[in-house]
Design an enzyme around this catalytic site. Sequence first.
Site, PDB file in Angstrom:
ATOM      1  N   ALA A  30      33.168  41.984  45.029  1.00 13.42           N
ATOM      2  CA  ALA A  30      31.918  42.525  44.502  1.00 13.42           C
ATOM      3  C   ALA A  30      31.342  43.488  45.530  1.00 13.42           C
ATOM      4  O   ALA A  30      31.215  43.149  46.707  1.00 13.42           O
ATOM      5  CB  ALA A  30      30.934  41.399  44.207  1.00 13.42           C
ATOM      6  N   CYS A  31      31.015  44.694  45.075  1.00 14.13           N
ATOM      7  CA  CYS A  31      30.607  45.731  46.011  1.00 14.13           C
ATOM      8  C   CYS A  31      29.465  46.562  45.438  1.00 14.13           C
ATOM      9  O   CYS A  31      28.935  46.255  44.376  1.00 14.13           O
ATOM     10  CB  CYS A  31      31.798  46.610  46.324  1.00 14.13           C
ATOM     11  SG  CYS A  31      32.489  47.376  44.843  1.00 14.13           S
ATOM     12  N   ALA A  32      29.147  47.634  46.135  1.00 13.32           N
ATOM     13  CA  ALA A  32      28.066  48.524  45.695  1.00 13.32           C
ATOM     14  C   ALA A  32      28.600  49.565  44.723  1.00 13.32           C
ATOM     15  O   ALA A  32      28.335  49.514  43.531  1.00 13.32           O
ATOM     16  CB  ALA A  32      27.395  49.187  46.889  1.00 13.32           C
ATOM     17  N   GLU A  68      28.355  44.468  42.426  1.00 11.26           N
ATOM     18  CA  GLU A  68      27.734  43.193  42.793  1.00 11.26           C
ATOM     19  C   GLU A  68      26.737  42.724  41.746  1.00 11.26           C
ATOM     20  O   GLU A  68      26.662  41.534  41.445  1.00 11.26           O
ATOM     21  CB  GLU A  68      27.074  43.327  44.176  1.00 11.26           C
ATOM     22  CG  GLU A  68      26.389  42.081  44.670  1.00 11.26           C
ATOM     23  CD  GLU A  68      24.971  41.921  44.152  1.00 11.26           C
ATOM     24  OE1 GLU A  68      24.530  40.773  43.983  1.00 11.26           O
ATOM     25  OE2 GLU A  68      24.309  42.956  43.901  1.00 11.26           O
TER      26      GLU A  68
END
Length: 105
Positions: free
Chosen positions: A7-9, A39
């Site tokens: 999960a990231c930006a 995310e």
Amino acid sequence: MKRIILACAAGMSTSMVVTRMEKEAAARGLNYQIYAIPEQELREELQNYAGEVAVVLLGPQVRFKLEENRKLTDSQRIPIAVIDTLAYGTLNGAKVLDQALTLIN
């Protein structure tokens, strides 16, 4: 098939890490579905795939969301951690996969 979620930006660098993790997992004969999501979609992803998620790794850029997301993952007994910054920055899929597998086991 168990899932490893990153999960990231934004997702560009994380997608490259996923590709390298998939290659490494295949070389080791491991059967995981590895993919990246924003995310902010993690809550929904955990609801949709309850029981299938083996581990969640957060991109270093969203490390400040760790405790908030830990509340979601703890209720389902899913390990969560921030991806090692050096491994992420160098796109070291093998090292990130090792981190995920350590959390799973």
